[in-house]
Write a protein that holds these residues in place. Structure first.
Motif, short mmCIF file in Angstrom:
data_model
loop_
_atom_site.label_atom_id
_atom_site.label_comp_id
_atom_site.label_asym_id
_atom_site.label_seq_id
_atom_site.Cartn_x
_atom_site.Cartn_y
_atom_site.Cartn_z
N PHE A 172 24.59 94.47 43.53
CA PHE A 172 25.02 93.82 44.80
C PHE A 172 26.01 92.62 44.47
N LYS A 173 25.77 91.91 43.30
CA LYS A 173 26.61 91.01 42.87
C LYS A 173 28.10 91.36 42.77
N ARG A 174 28.02 92.52 41.82
CA ARG A 174 29.45 92.98 41.42
C ARG A 174 30.18 93.56 42.89
N LEU A 175 29.64 94.14 43.68
CA LEU A 175 30.32 94.63 44.78
C LEU A 175 30.54 93.48 45.79
N SER A 176 29.90 92.61 45.81
CA SER A 176 30.10 91.14 46.50
C SER A 176 31.48 90.57 46.19
N GLU A 177 31.70 90.93 44.94
CA GLU A 177 33.07 90.26 44.32
C GLU A 177 34.17 91.25 44.22
N LEU A 178 33.76 92.45 44.09
CA LEU A 178 34.73 93.51 43.59
C LEU A 178 35.25 94.83 44.79
N GLY A 179 34.17 94.70 45.66
CA GLY A 179 34.08 95.70 46.64
C GLY A 179 35.20 95.66 47.76
N ASP A 180 35.38 96.62 48.59
CA ASP A 180 36.53 96.47 49.51
C ASP A 180 36.02 95.57 50.39
N ARG A 181 37.15 94.78 51.19
CA ARG A 181 37.10 93.46 51.79
C ARG A 181 36.13 93.56 52.97
N GLN A 182 35.94 94.71 53.68
CA GLN A 182 35.06 94.91 54.74
C GLN A 182 33.74 95.01 54.28
N SER A 183 33.40 95.40 53.19
CA SER A 183 32.15 95.46 52.78
C SER A 183 31.49 94.39 51.96
N ARG A 184 32.38 93.62 51.44
CA ARG A 184 31.87 92.30 50.40
C ARG A 184 30.87 91.59 51.31
N PRO A 185 31.09 91.03 52.43
CA PRO A 185 30.08 90.48 53.01
C PRO A 185 28.68 90.82 53.20
N THR B 54 28.79 82.86 47.02
CA THR B 54 28.94 84.14 47.36
C THR B 54 28.91 83.81 48.97
N LEU B 55 28.02 82.81 49.49
CA LEU B 55 28.04 82.89 50.90
C LEU B 55 29.26 82.04 51.38
N GLU B 56 29.82 81.35 50.64
CA GLU B 56 31.12 80.47 51.18
C GLU B 56 32.34 81.47 51.21
N ARG B 57 32.19 82.32 50.21
CA ARG B 57 33.14 83.49 50.36
C ARG B 57 33.05 84.49 51.65
N SER B 58 31.70 84.82 51.71
CA SER B 58 31.43 85.61 53.20
C SER B 58 31.79 84.88 54.20
N ILE B 59 31.81 83.58 54.47
CA ILE B 59 32.08 83.03 55.78
C ILE B 59 33.68 82.96 55.82
N ARG B 60 34.48 82.84 54.81
CA ARG B 60 35.97 82.98 54.72
C ARG B 60 36.25 84.41 55.06
N GLU B 61 35.64 85.32 54.58
CA GLU B 61 36.03 86.84 54.78
C GLU B 61 35.28 87.27 56.28
N GLN B 62 34.48 86.85 56.72
CA GLN B 62 33.93 87.23 58.23
C GLN B 62 33.19 86.03 58.66
N PRO B 63 34.43 85.14 59.09
CA PRO B 63 33.88 83.91 59.97
C PRO B 63 33.34 84.03 61.34
N GLU B 64 33.14 85.21 61.89
CA GLU B 64 32.38 85.17 63.12
C GLU B 64 31.01 85.63 62.85
N ASN B 65 30.54 85.81 61.78
CA ASN B 65 29.20 86.31 61.54
C ASN B 65 28.53 84.89 61.38
N PRO B 66 27.47 84.86 62.16
CA PRO B 66 26.62 83.73 62.16
C PRO B 66 25.72 83.50 60.88
N HIS B 67 25.23 84.86 60.47
CA HIS B 67 24.35 84.79 59.29
C HIS B 67 24.61 84.19 58.07
N SER B 68 25.69 84.11 57.44
CA SER B 68 26.11 83.50 56.41
C SER B 68 26.08 82.12 56.58
N TYR B 69 26.42 81.78 57.75
CA TYR B 69 26.22 80.00 58.05
C TYR B 69 24.91 79.75 58.07
#
Length: 574
Positions: free
Chosen positions: A252-265, A305-320
């Motif tokens: 999960f860690k590797r794919l959160s960093e290197l996976g495609d942009r849509q799936s990383r969050p 990881t969470l801060e990166r998810s917020i940048r890539e998917q800012p409309e999703n409240p879960h990461s906040y």
């Protein structure tokens, strides 16, 4: 006659339960799928005939079509019966397009058809197409459940029904695949549709918990208990479907960093959850405790990881929410500004999502209020102004003004904000929480008493809080403007509320403006003394004496006389 028909043929437990989640009946009642008389008939064709007769007689009323459709899909054993059920529900929606119960029925009809296909999978001749059909039905059902929530955002049955449906669909997808574990199944990039459904469940669980919080009231304990049980059961099933996903942390860690942009969050959330679960024995009920058990390196990695998810998917409240949770429950210190930054981003990116935006709005107000109270009179009024602005906005949008979800605590930084769940239950004898040791006392002055049940206190920082004067014996015209009090502060959606308000004996500190002064007998410089209280023992009571009257004497009384001329020194000189 219409009322009689409803009571006889439609109502269960003396009420119309159309649209409830059939999988979560109240254990304290004898809830059944249908009314007692329908069950007693026990012949399916005769039962259908009764519902059809009601539809024919009241052919312009949506709920009669809805009840017929519901009966058809709840008793369906063929694909044709599901089609007939959907037809009746669509007829119902023609008459009640904005009825959240009817949209819930449409979602449930598709859910039951999915369950039918899963049960019959091995016996279907063209089962290679079943997976695609189930995916399509799932999407249709989700749209219907979302529509139900659009017309009634507090309808928890739509949350639990959708979560349970997705749990079954994900489990089915794994079972017909070649994978032995859910983790490997979800890590396959060809299964991105299932990944999205897992993300949907996370968001639904978050939203459901928020709905429960918004519905909280000390008078609603039974309803809240049932709702909480529904969500906990759904969450438990979800984590059971995921299995022991702690084994896939590194993937999960590797794919959160290197996976495609849509799936990383998505992989980022799975990485966070799997890491927390590894610290608490894979027990989903204890995930928050996992934050305190992380090493500094693990914590910083999850935070990044969470801060990166917020940048890539800012409309999703879960990461906040996860990021704020991390700040609150970790061993690391976080100041108010560090929390206000992501909460502002959440606020700015949730304008099109009413419920998420209200939650972000609430935490902007609470964080600014906590910061203002913590700083007191020593800083400017920026945070007071911001808190007041967001309180006013909350008042306009909130549906619950009776419950304090967050409280002012005695921690440091963001840990000044204490969730109601950490305070235990309310004591019946006092009407207040059991665990007050986590709360911080606040001081202020009573400014207004409108009546026995309504008053205002001005805090030292300038914020205003509501209180109930009768609970402390405070009186209008006597305590206003002069009585200093101490209390606990809860944050309702419509503003601050003071609890356990009591009088205090104190004087306002006197400040010395000069940089230094001299005291006779001392040669060294004396540092500035900020107040009189600094040079008096803190535990001694200071009594202020005002308007002390001069004692009145009775006057002089003549006792005897003395001739002073006998003393030379008193003789007058001529």
């Amino acid at each position: 006659m219409r009322i009689l028909y409803k009571n006889l043929y439609l109502n269960r437990n003396y009420e119309d339960l159309l649209g409830q989640d059939e999988d979560f009946e109240d254990p304290n009642t004898s809830s059944k799928k249908f009314s007692q008389i329908i069950q007693n008939i026990a012949n399916k064709q005769n039962q259908i005939a009764i519902f059809q007769t009601l539809v024919n007689k009241y052919n312009d009323e949506a709920h009669y079509y809805g009840h017929l459709g519901r009966f058809l899909y709840e008793t369906a054993i063929t694909a044709k019966e599901f089609e007939d059920a959907e037809t009746e529900i669509l007829n119902a929606l023609d008459f009640g397009e904005k009825d959240y119960n009817l949209w819930h029925l449409k979602g449930m009809c598709n859910r039951r058809k999915i369950e039918y296909l899963i049960r019959e999978y091995e016996y279907l001749s063209e089962n290679n197409e079943v997976e695609d059909i189930i995916k399509e039905l799932s999407n249709i059902a989700q749209e219907a459940f979302a529509k139900s929530r659009e017309y009634n955002e507090h309808n928890l049955h739509s949350h639990t029904s959708e979560i349970q449906m997705l749990n079954k669909v994900i489990n089915f997808g794994k079972q017909i695949s070649t994978y032995q574990s859910s983790q490997d199944f979800l890590l396959d990039k060809n299964n991105s549709w299932y990944e999205n459904k897992v993300s949907d469940i996370f968001n639904l669980l978050d939203e459901a918990q928020y709905v429960i919080d918004l519905s909280r009231d000390v008078e609603q304990s039974r309803v809240i208990s049932k709702s909480t049980s529904m969500i906990e059961a759904s969450e438990g099933t979800f984590f059971s479907v995921l299995g022991n996903f702690t084994k896939a942390i590194n993937k999960f860690k590797r794919l959160s960093e290197l996976g495609d942009r849509q799936s990383r969050p998505f992989y980022g959330k799975m990485y966070v959850y799997s890491t927390l679960a590894s610290k608490v024995g894979n027990d989903p009920r204890k995930l928050k405790e996992g934050w305190k058990k992380l090493s500094d390196f693990e914590f910083q990695t999850l935070k990044t990881t969470l801060e990166r998810s917020i940048r890539e998917q800012p409309e999703n409240p879960h990461s906040y929410k996860l990021l704020i949770q991390a700040m609150r429950h970790s061993n690391v210190y976080f100041g108010f500004e560090q929390a206000l930054g992501p909460v502002k981003t959440w606020y700015d990116n949730s304008l099109n999502f009413e419920m998420s935006h209200l939650e972000a709005l609430y935490y902007r107000y609470v964080l600014h209020a906590c910061k203002a109270i913590d700083e007191g009179e020593s800083f400017g009024d920026f945070d007071v102004t911001e808190a007041k602005k967001y309180i006013n906005e909350c008042k306009q949008k909130s549906t619950n003004d009776k419950y304090s979800f967050e409280w002012y605590g005695n921690g440091k930084g963001i840990k000044k904000m204490v969730n109601h769940g950490e305070l235990g239950s309310m004591k019946n004898d006092k009407g207040f929480f059991e665990k007050v040791e986590k709360l911080g006392e606040v001081q202020g002055t009573i400014s207004n008493i409108f009546d026995r049940q309504s008053g205002k206190i001005i805090l030292e920082c300038g914020l205003e809080t509501f209180f109930v004067p009768a609970r402390g014996g405070f009186e209008k015209g006597k305590d206003e403007g002069v009585t200093k009090v101490k209390f606990y502060v809860g944050f309702r959606y419509n503003g601050l509320t003071a609890w356990e308000v009591t009088r205090i004996n104190s004087i306002k500190p006197v400040y010395v403006e000069s940089e230094k002064f001299e005291i006779e007998g001392f040669d060294q410089d004396i540092e500035e003394v900020e107040s009189i209280a600094d040079i008096i023992e803190s535990d001694k009571e200071i009594i202020k004496i005002e308007n002390l009257e001069r004692p009145k004497l009775k006057g002089l009384t003549l006792i005897n006389t003395i001739d002073i001329s006998q003393f030379d020194k008193y003789k007058k000189k001529k």
